[in-house]
Structures are given as C-alpha cells and as structure tokens.
Design a protein around this motif. Structure first.
Motif, PDB file in Angstrom:
ATOM      1  N   ILE A 118     -70.929 -17.614  21.945  1.00 19.01           N
ATOM      2  CA  ILE A 118     -71.537 -16.317  21.582  1.00 19.01           C
ATOM      3  C   ILE A 118     -72.179 -16.460  20.194  1.00 19.01           C
ATOM      4  CG2 ILE A 118     -71.056 -13.881  21.003  1.00 19.01           C
ATOM      5  CD1 ILE A 118     -70.681 -14.327  23.965  1.00 19.01           C
ATOM      6  N   ARG A 119     -71.482 -17.110  19.288  1.00 25.11           N
ATOM      7  CA  ARG A 119     -72.033 -17.319  17.941  1.00 25.11           C
ATOM      8  C   ARG A 119     -73.334 -18.118  18.017  1.00 25.11           C
ATOM      9  NH1 ARG A 119     -68.877 -15.216  14.361  1.00 25.11           N
ATOM     10  NH2 ARG A 119     -70.418 -15.741  12.790  1.00 25.11           N
ATOM     11  N   GLU A 120     -73.313 -19.176  18.841  1.00 26.12           N
ATOM     12  CA  GLU A 120     -74.536 -20.002  18.965  1.00 26.12           C
ATOM     13  C   GLU A 120     -75.727 -19.142  19.378  1.00 26.12           C
ATOM     14  OE1 GLU A 120     -74.219 -23.424  21.625  1.00 26.12           O
ATOM     15  OE2 GLU A 120     -72.463 -23.971  20.421  1.00 26.12           O
ATOM     16  N   GLN A 121     -75.514 -18.306  20.383  1.00 24.60           N
ATOM     17  CA  GLN A 121     -76.607 -17.462  20.888  1.00 24.60           C
ATOM     18  C   GLN A 121     -77.120 -16.519  19.801  1.00 24.60           C
ATOM     19  OE1 GLN A 121     -75.102 -15.307  24.280  1.00 24.60           O
ATOM     20  NE2 GLN A 121     -74.578 -17.141  25.415  1.00 24.60           N
ATOM     21  N   LEU A 122     -76.181 -15.870  19.109  1.00 21.07           N
ATOM     22  CA  LEU A 122     -76.597 -14.869  18.129  1.00 21.07           C
ATOM     23  C   LEU A 122     -77.196 -15.513  16.878  1.00 21.07           C
ATOM     24  CD1 LEU A 122     -73.876 -12.088  18.511  1.00 21.07           C
ATOM     25  CD2 LEU A 122     -76.086 -12.315  19.634  1.00 21.07           C
ATOM     26  N   VAL A 123     -76.633 -16.648  16.474  1.00 24.99           N
ATOM     27  CA  VAL A 123     -77.176 -17.337  15.289  1.00 24.99           C
ATOM     28  C   VAL A 123     -78.622 -17.768  15.567  1.00 24.99           C
ATOM     29  CG1 VAL A 123     -76.998 -19.460  13.907  1.00 24.99           C
ATOM     30  CG2 VAL A 123     -74.972 -18.044  14.283  1.00 24.99           C
ATOM     31  N   GLU A 124     -78.880 -18.225  16.784  1.00 27.80           N
ATOM     32  CA  GLU A 124     -80.244 -18.634  17.127  1.00 27.80           C
ATOM     33  C   GLU A 124     -81.207 -17.442  17.008  1.00 27.80           C
ATOM     34  OE1 GLU A 124     -80.520 -20.945  20.776  1.00 27.80           O
ATOM     35  OE2 GLU A 124     -82.609 -20.257  20.887  1.00 27.80           O
ATOM     36  N   MET A 125     -80.759 -16.294  17.520  1.00 26.57           N
ATOM     37  CA  MET A 125     -81.590 -15.078  17.410  1.00 26.57           C
ATOM     38  C   MET A 125     -81.828 -14.707  15.945  1.00 26.57           C
ATOM     39  SD  MET A 125     -80.281 -12.195  20.097  1.00 26.57           S
ATOM     40  CE  MET A 125     -81.428 -10.961  19.511  1.00 26.57           C
ATOM     41  N   GLN A 126     -80.765 -14.815  15.158  1.00 25.41           N
ATOM     42  CA  GLN A 126     -80.867 -14.432  13.734  1.00 25.41           C
ATOM     43  C   GLN A 126     -81.831 -15.362  12.995  1.00 25.41           C
ATOM     44  OE1 GLN A 126     -76.684 -14.647  12.923  1.00 25.41           O
ATOM     45  NE2 GLN A 126     -76.280 -12.824  14.141  1.00 25.41           N
ATOM     46  N   LYS A 127     -81.779 -16.629  13.318  1.00 27.72           N
ATOM     47  CA  LYS A 127     -82.690 -17.582  12.667  1.00 27.72           C
ATOM     48  C   LYS A 127     -84.134 -17.214  12.987  1.00 27.72           C
ATOM     49  CE  LYS A 127     -79.814 -21.584  12.051  1.00 27.72           C
ATOM     50  NZ  LYS A 127     -79.330 -22.872  12.440  1.00 27.72           N
TER      51      LYS A 127
END
Ligand code: DC
Length: 238
Positions: A118-127
């Motif tokens: 879940i973190r991977e998905q959201l961090v990618e969006m945030q970047k």
C-alpha cells in the motif's frame, strides 16, 4: 530539487500541527498543499467499506487499492465552517472528505499504512504529484522516502499532552468525535505514534537534514514565520 519544482516536506507525529501550518504556508506562497495522511485514510475507508479483515485479506486490499481511483482536490479557501479540511478526497468518484476523519478510520489507519505494498502505491502517486509543481506535502515519510531531495524538510513535534489538547479543542470546534475525552485522545495519539514509529517500512523518523521545530511553546503564526524564514534561506525558488 534540481529543476524548477519546489517541494517542502513536513513530517512529524499525529497532532503536531502539520496540516494547519502547511495549509497556511501553501496559501501564503501559492503552493499546492498535499495531505498524504488523507491518502492512507482513504485506503482505510476502502478496507472498511469492503469489510476486509487485515489479518487474512491483505492481498485483497492491495488489489482493491491498486485498482481504485484516488483523487485529491485542493480547496483554495475553506469557507465551510463545519469542516477543517483543505483538501477534498474522492475514491472511485465518491467524495469521502468527511468520512475519513471518523474514529473508526483513525483506529485502523496505522495498520493499513504499515502494509508495504500500500505504501509503494501511495508513495508512487505522491512522487508524481510533486513532479511538476510547487508543493508542500505533509506526512510521516516525506523527507525520508517520498522526497529525500526536498528543498526544505521540517520535522514538527510537540509533547503528547499539548497535541492531545489541540486535537481536543479542534474536535470540539468542528463537532468531531466529541465523545472522546482528553485522556482518550492522548492515549490514541501515543498508540498511533508508537505504531507509526515502529513499523518496518518507512517508519516515522526525522530525516538527517530535516529541521526540528518543537511547537509546544510557539503560536501558529510563530511556527509559520519560522518556516517562511527557513524557506527563504534554503531556496531561491520563491
Ligand atoms: O496525518 P494523519 O494523522 O491523517 O495520518 C493518518 C495515518 O497515516 C498516520 O497514523 C500514519 C499514516 N501515514 C503514513 O504512514 N505516512 C504518511 N506519509 C502519512 C500518514
């Protein structure tokens, strides 16, 4: 940041004043404010909506989250007296801005945000959100993981007592969770701090080059002014 983007990262424990401070600075400097906690809350809402048992159905949540359309929309000036939100949150086209502030979400969000996928998905969006703009982003891992090259990193802290007091006053003002007393709020903040700081993937911690601001004895305008001064010293992009 090497190009013309401007990224200001504000991390710290729950209730330290990150969102209050970040949105004022966003308004003053015309930056886009991104509350990343709202994104973890939105996925937690998705888990609850789908009655997902995090112990046995983590993969199901990871898949649902990957397929979900999560959108944040800035509110330029909040004229809604009933709400302290400065960002509208939509999941699969449904607005959940208010829903994600409920106590059920707050109770579960640390467990959801500890799931690495879940973190991977959201961090990618945030970047991606910070790629083409001038943003101020608040969260737990912005300076350490999302934008290790941010123009300025602030780590905002306050004592648990002070944070609980502020949360309590805020909740009374906006009529949220008013059944909770000060002691219960402090316990919950400490519980979340512990979980957020002790998870395996990107735990809450101060980046080596982040500037620590303890807000216990500072007013909101004083914290804002401190940060504005730091932005001026650290970046020529304002
Ligand atoms: O900022 P908040 O209290 O709304 O955040 C909710 C939870 O989401 C918080 O307990 C930890 C998690 N979170 C995170 O792990 N990483 C972020 N960048 C932002 C929030």
């Amino acid at each position: 940041m090497k190009n013309n983007n401007l990224v200001i990262a504000i991390d710290g424990p729950a209730g330290a004043g990150k969102s209050t401070i970040a949105r004022i600075i966003a308004e003053k400097l015309n930056l886009t404010y991104i509350d990343t906690g709202a994104m973890y809350r939105a996925i937690t809402w998705l888990a609850i909506q789908n009655s997902i048992d995090l112990k046995t159905q983590k993969d199901l949540l990871i898949n649902l989250a990957a397929e979900a359309k999560l959108e944040l929309e800035g509110i330029e000036k909040n004229t809604d007296k009933q709400s302290n939100s400065f960002q509208r949150v939509f999941l699969n086209d449904q607005e959940i801005t208010q829903e994600i502030r409920g106590s059920e979400i707050t109770l579960l969000v640390s467990a959801v945000s500890a799931i690495p996928e879940i973190r991977e998905q959201l961090v990618e969006m945030q970047k991606k959100m910070g790629l083409n703009g001038r943003v101020i982003m608040d969260g737990r891992d912005i300076g350490t993981v999302v934008f290790p090259e941010a123009d300025l990193k602030i780590f905002l802290v306050a004592s648990a007592e002070e944070r609980a007091k502020r949360r309590y006053q805020q909740q009374r003002k906006f009529g949220l969770n008013t059944q909770e007393n000060l002691e219960a709020i402090q316990k919950d903040l400490e519980r979340r701090d512990y979980l957020d700081a002790n998870r395996e993937v990107s735990p809450l911690r101060q980046a080596n080059d982040a500037i620590l601001i303890d807000t216990d004895n500072l007013s909101v305008p004083e914290v804002v002014q401190n940060i504005l001064n730091l932005i001026q010293i650290n970046s020529q992009k304002i």
